[in-house]
Design a protein around this motif. Sequence first.
Motif, PDB file in Angstrom:
ATOM      1  N   LYS A  93     -27.548  54.502  56.916  1.00 49.05           N
ATOM      2  CA  LYS A  93     -27.278  54.545  55.486  1.00 49.05           C
ATOM      3  C   LYS A  93     -26.909  53.153  54.967  1.00 49.05           C
ATOM      4  O   LYS A  93     -26.434  52.315  55.719  1.00 49.05           O
ATOM      5  CB  LYS A  93     -26.121  55.495  55.188  1.00 49.05           C
ATOM      6  CG  LYS A  93     -26.440  56.967  55.359  1.00 49.05           C
ATOM      7  CD  LYS A  93     -25.243  57.815  54.933  1.00 49.05           C
ATOM      8  CE  LYS A  93     -25.544  59.293  55.063  1.00 49.05           C
ATOM      9  NZ  LYS A  93     -24.366  60.110  54.634  1.00 49.05           N
ATOM     10  N   GLY A  94     -27.095  52.949  53.660  1.00 48.93           N
ATOM     11  CA  GLY A  94     -26.652  51.676  53.097  1.00 48.93           C
ATOM     12  C   GLY A  94     -27.113  51.485  51.669  1.00 48.93           C
ATOM     13  O   GLY A  94     -28.053  52.142  51.206  1.00 48.93           O
ATOM     14  N   ALA A  95     -26.432  50.582  50.973  1.00 52.96           N
ATOM     15  CA  ALA A  95     -26.785  50.223  49.605  1.00 52.96           C
ATOM     16  C   ALA A  95     -26.404  48.762  49.402  1.00 52.96           C
ATOM     17  O   ALA A  95     -25.522  48.243  50.098  1.00 52.96           O
ATOM     18  CB  ALA A  95     -26.026  51.105  48.612  1.00 52.96           C
ATOM     19  N   PRO A  96     -27.072  48.067  48.476  1.00 47.57           N
ATOM     20  CA  PRO A  96     -26.665  46.690  48.183  1.00 47.57           C
ATOM     21  C   PRO A  96     -25.177  46.636  47.843  1.00 47.57           C
ATOM     22  O   PRO A  96     -24.665  47.496  47.123  1.00 47.57           O
ATOM     23  CB  PRO A  96     -27.528  46.316  46.979  1.00 47.57           C
ATOM     24  CG  PRO A  96     -28.741  47.186  47.105  1.00 47.57           C
ATOM     25  CD  PRO A  96     -28.226  48.489  47.661  1.00 47.57           C
ATOM     26  N   ILE A  97     -24.503  45.663  48.376  1.00 48.66           N
ATOM     27  CA  ILE A  97     -23.055  45.575  48.183  1.00 48.66           C
ATOM     28  C   ILE A  97     -22.730  45.304  46.714  1.00 48.66           C
ATOM     29  O   ILE A  97     -23.349  44.454  46.066  1.00 48.66           O
ATOM     30  CB  ILE A  97     -22.475  44.491  49.102  1.00 48.66           C
ATOM     31  CG1 ILE A  97     -22.557  44.988  50.560  1.00 48.66           C
ATOM     32  CG2 ILE A  97     -21.031  44.150  48.735  1.00 48.66           C
ATOM     33  CD1 ILE A  97     -22.126  44.006  51.596  1.00 48.66           C
ATOM     34  N   GLY A  98     -21.775  46.065  46.209  1.00 55.51           N
ATOM     35  CA  GLY A  98     -21.373  45.907  44.817  1.00 55.51           C
ATOM     36  C   GLY A  98     -22.145  46.774  43.855  1.00 55.51           C
ATOM     37  O   GLY A  98     -22.029  46.601  42.638  1.00 55.51           O
ATOM     38  N   THR A  99     -22.923  47.727  44.366  1.00 55.14           N
ATOM     39  CA  THR A  99     -23.734  48.576  43.484  1.00 55.14           C
ATOM     40  C   THR A  99     -23.271  50.031  43.495  1.00 55.14           C
ATOM     41  O   THR A  99     -24.023  50.923  43.120  1.00 55.14           O
ATOM     42  CB  THR A  99     -25.222  48.510  43.887  1.00 55.14           C
ATOM     43  OG1 THR A  99     -25.376  49.027  45.224  1.00 55.14           O
ATOM     44  CG2 THR A  99     -25.739  47.091  43.814  1.00 55.14           C
ATOM     45  N   GLY A 100     -22.061  50.259  43.972  1.00 54.34           N
ATOM     46  CA  GLY A 100     -21.533  51.616  43.961  1.00 54.34           C
ATOM     47  C   GLY A 100     -21.791  52.399  45.235  1.00 54.34           C
ATOM     48  O   GLY A 100     -21.507  53.597  45.279  1.00 54.34           O
ATOM     49  N   GLY A 101     -22.302  51.736  46.246  1.00 55.10           N
ATOM     50  CA  GLY A 101     -22.622  52.426  47.492  1.00 55.10           C
ATOM     51  C   GLY A 101     -21.606  52.226  48.592  1.00 55.10           C
ATOM     52  O   GLY A 101     -21.956  52.332  49.784  1.00 55.10           O
ATOM     53  N   PHE A 102     -20.347  51.954  48.238  1.00 57.58           N
ATOM     54  CA  PHE A 102     -19.342  51.659  49.262  1.00 57.58           C
ATOM     55  C   PHE A 102     -19.196  52.789  50.268  1.00 57.58           C
ATOM     56  O   PHE A 102     -19.060  52.553  51.468  1.00 57.58           O
ATOM     57  CB  PHE A 102     -17.986  51.362  48.620  1.00 57.58           C
ATOM     58  CG  PHE A 102     -16.873  51.230  49.627  1.00 57.58           C
ATOM     59  CD1 PHE A 102     -16.833  50.153  50.505  1.00 57.58           C
ATOM     60  CD2 PHE A 102     -15.895  52.206  49.730  1.00 57.58           C
ATOM     61  CE1 PHE A 102     -15.823  50.046  51.451  1.00 57.58           C
ATOM     62  CE2 PHE A 102     -14.879  52.107  50.676  1.00 57.58           C
ATOM     63  CZ  PHE A 102     -14.845  51.019  51.540  1.00 57.58           C
ATOM     64  N   ALA A 103     -19.231  54.038  49.811  1.00 59.75           N
ATOM     65  CA  ALA A 103     -19.023  55.169  50.724  1.00 59.75           C
ATOM     66  C   ALA A 103     -20.079  55.181  51.821  1.00 59.75           C
ATOM     67  O   ALA A 103     -19.766  55.378  53.004  1.00 59.75           O
ATOM     68  CB  ALA A 103     -19.040  56.480  49.948  1.00 59.75           C
ATOM     69  N   ALA A 104     -21.338  54.959  51.440  1.00 60.56           N
ATOM     70  CA  ALA A 104     -22.416  54.938  52.434  1.00 60.56           C
ATOM     71  C   ALA A 104     -22.264  53.747  53.366  1.00 60.56           C
ATOM     72  O   ALA A 104     -22.445  53.864  54.581  1.00 60.56           O
ATOM     73  CB  ALA A 104     -23.772  54.901  51.742  1.00 60.56           C
ATOM     74  N   ASN A 105     -21.928  52.591  52.797  1.00 58.51           N
ATOM     75  CA  ASN A 105     -21.759  51.399  53.626  1.00 58.51           C
ATOM     76  C   ASN A 105     -20.588  51.553  54.594  1.00 58.51           C
ATOM     77  O   ASN A 105     -20.668  51.146  55.753  1.00 58.51           O
ATOM     78  CB  ASN A 105     -21.569  50.164  52.745  1.00 58.51           C
ATOM     79  CG  ASN A 105     -22.850  49.732  52.054  1.00 58.51           C
ATOM     80  OD1 ASN A 105     -23.944  49.953  52.576  1.00 58.51           O
ATOM     81  ND2 ASN A 105     -22.719  49.111  50.900  1.00 58.51           N
ATOM     82  N   ARG A 106     -19.505  52.140  54.118  1.00 53.37           N
ATOM     83  CA  ARG A 106     -18.343  52.348  54.983  1.00 53.37           C
ATOM     84  C   ARG A 106     -18.688  53.304  56.118  1.00 53.37           C
ATOM     85  O   ARG A 106     -18.292  53.084  57.270  1.00 53.37           O
ATOM     86  CB  ARG A 106     -17.167  52.892  54.178  1.00 53.37           C
ATOM     87  CG  ARG A 106     -15.897  53.052  55.006  1.00 53.37           C
ATOM     88  CD  ARG A 106     -14.768  53.689  54.196  1.00 53.37           C
ATOM     89  NE  ARG A 106     -13.538  53.710  54.967  1.00 53.37           N
ATOM     90  CZ  ARG A 106     -13.233  54.614  55.907  1.00 53.37           C
ATOM     91  NH1 ARG A 106     -14.111  55.577  56.194  1.00 53.37           N
ATOM     92  NH2 ARG A 106     -12.097  54.539  56.564  1.00 53.37           N
ATOM     93  N   GLN A 107     -19.430  54.366  55.787  1.00 52.48           N
ATOM     94  CA  GLN A 107     -19.804  55.328  56.827  1.00 52.48           C
ATOM     95  C   GLN A 107     -20.651  54.659  57.907  1.00 52.48           C
ATOM     96  O   GLN A 107     -20.464  54.890  59.105  1.00 52.48           O
ATOM     97  CB  GLN A 107     -20.564  56.496  56.202  1.00 52.48           C
ATOM     98  CG  GLN A 107     -20.820  57.642  57.177  1.00 52.48           C
ATOM     99  CD  GLN A 107     -21.502  58.829  56.510  1.00 52.48           C
ATOM    100  OE1 GLN A 107     -21.846  58.785  55.329  1.00 52.48           O
ATOM    101  NE2 GLN A 107     -21.700  59.886  57.281  1.00 52.48           N
ATOM    102  N   THR A 108     -21.580  53.819  57.493  1.00 53.76           N
ATOM    103  CA  THR A 108     -22.403  53.081  58.458  1.00 53.76           C
ATOM    104  C   THR A 108     -21.553  52.138  59.291  1.00 53.76           C
ATOM    105  O   THR A 108     -21.718  52.044  60.515  1.00 53.76           O
ATOM    106  CB  THR A 108     -23.511  52.315  57.722  1.00 53.76           C
ATOM    107  OG1 THR A 108     -24.437  53.260  57.175  1.00 53.76           O
ATOM    108  CG2 THR A 108     -24.265  51.376  58.655  1.00 53.76           C
TER     109      THR A 108
END
Length: 250
Positions: A93-108
Amino acid sequence: MTKTILITGASGGLGAEMARQFAALGHDLALCARRTDRLERLRSDLLADHPGRRVEVRALDVNDDDQVFEVFRGFRDDLGRIDRVVVNAGLGKGAPIGTGGFAANRQTAMTNFVAALAQCEAAMEIFRAQDAGHLVMVSSMSAVRGMPKAMTTYAATKAGVAHLAEGLRAELHGTPIRVTVLYPGYIASEMNDGVAAAENKLMVSTEKGVRAMVAAIEKERESAFVPTLPWAPLSVLLKHAPLPLFKRLI
């Protein structure tokens, strides 16, 4: 020589295919993952194809630290020893940093690095007691250099686990404990079902990609880009290319 091999994330994808190929080579297996129904089906298939092998399965959520230690120790007790641990479980999982995807980035980040650390701790506890063992870390080609957009956190975690393993290798050099880091390129699996068409040109089948992984593991290579072609030469290009060229390449 028959080894007892523990594989995390073994219910599908690269982990399940590694189990099949290791069983075909004559090894016994300790397989763990969250999806126990898939593990049980895999176990049945392996025993049908290789009736002389021993295959044990246990449920494991690698994000449950206590369960990681419990499962690894349980396999060790069941099988008498663990010769090799493949830290394979991971998340894409992931999203560009600063675009509201912190939850996915944290899980990864938690699954790919913190949970991998727990698996290394549990494996090394067993190997230090045995004074022998082989730790295998499944990293990624994305660890070669920081990646943009949705890949940023994933690539950082894969660089982190590679350094974790390399640090252990430096500490354990000259001992009976071996450490391997694998850097897979595009290998067909559940994690990358949705990759772009341009990336698919470099994609190999799960069976072919895992064959390269297993060959490197069996040789106890310190590190390996797999499959070697095109990923070994591409790793050099990706690492050293000027940023404008790098952005075009990825």
